[in-house]
Design a protein around this motif. Sequence first.
Motif, PDB file in Angstrom:
ATOM      1  N   THR A 140       0.831  -1.208   0.000  1.00 28.00           N
ATOM      2  CA  THR A 140       0.000   0.000   0.000  1.00 28.00           C
ATOM      3  C   THR A 140       0.862   1.253   0.000  1.00 28.00           C
ATOM      4  N   ALA A 141       1.935   1.245   0.799  1.00 29.31           N
ATOM      5  CA  ALA A 141       2.838   2.399   0.864  1.00 29.31           C
ATOM      6  C   ALA A 141       3.485   2.662  -0.492  1.00 29.31           C
ATOM      7  N   ARG A 142       3.971   1.622  -1.132  1.00 30.09           N
ATOM      8  CA  ARG A 142       4.614   1.772  -2.442  1.00 30.09           C
ATOM      9  C   ARG A 142       3.598   2.172  -3.515  1.00 30.09           C
ATOM     10  N   THR A 143       2.399   1.662  -3.380  1.00 30.48           N
ATOM     11  CA  THR A 143       1.329   2.032  -4.318  1.00 30.48           C
ATOM     12  C   THR A 143       1.090   3.530  -4.302  1.00 30.48           C
ATOM     13  N   LYS A 144       1.054   4.135  -3.115  1.00 34.43           N
ATOM     14  CA  LYS A 144       0.765   5.573  -3.032  1.00 34.43           C
ATOM     15  C   LYS A 144       1.877   6.397  -3.672  1.00 34.43           C
TER      16      LYS A 144
END
Length: 259
Positions: A176-180
Amino acid sequence: MELTLEILTILFFVATVAGFIDAMAGGGGLLTLPALLAAGVPPTQALATNKLQSSFGSFSASWYFVRNGIVSIKEMRVAIACTFIGSAVGAEAVQYIDAGVLTSLIPLLLVAISLYFLLMPKTREQSGKAKISEAMFAFSVGGGVGFYDGFFGPGTGSIFTVCFVALGHFSLVDATARTKVLNFTSNIAALLFFILAGLPIWELGLVMAVGGFMGAQLGAKVVVSKGQKWIRPLVITMSMLMAMKLLWEQHQQWFLSMF
């Protein structure tokens, strides 16, 4: 259109809720884009204004994850570059290519993403060994999904997340962090084209951006504190909602004829 205090207030709160949801699972545009259209903003300007405000939300969440050491910009620099180029090419290509094929395929992809998260075994708490190299991931996922976001857009966050989990073997929180970070990259690349075309309504977009920024900060905190407990059901829910929305828009007359 006339920007009244009432319209600005409503859209501010819509953007705040959307930013909160988007930071965790993507799909915030399901709320903000219809709200802009309902407020009387013409479709092309609504798309541009939505991209303006969502860029602030995705930046807010990305900043939180980077600041708290969950993701490293240095480690993602190749993926960021590929995503930016892909999104820029997509934003340019949409002016010349019929989006009809994508419009038909994306609801099916979103349903598949929902089923993946619904049926897959419990996701790992820690990241594992990736299935493909970092460079291949950056080129294929960063460039490919970046192109899609610049070209069309719905479900970009969900697609990035499932790729990070399935191919990168990241935990759901790390994914999720990398997605953002990549979502922010593709947003900025597409936004530059909208700005050059003079499409965003700045007063409206910036008011919504403040709400989106605040909501995204809160959503990012929930990702870190609640993790998989909240992310997984939200990704499933938002992917299904986006799929149903797109299917309704494409086949509205057929659905109505059944009743």
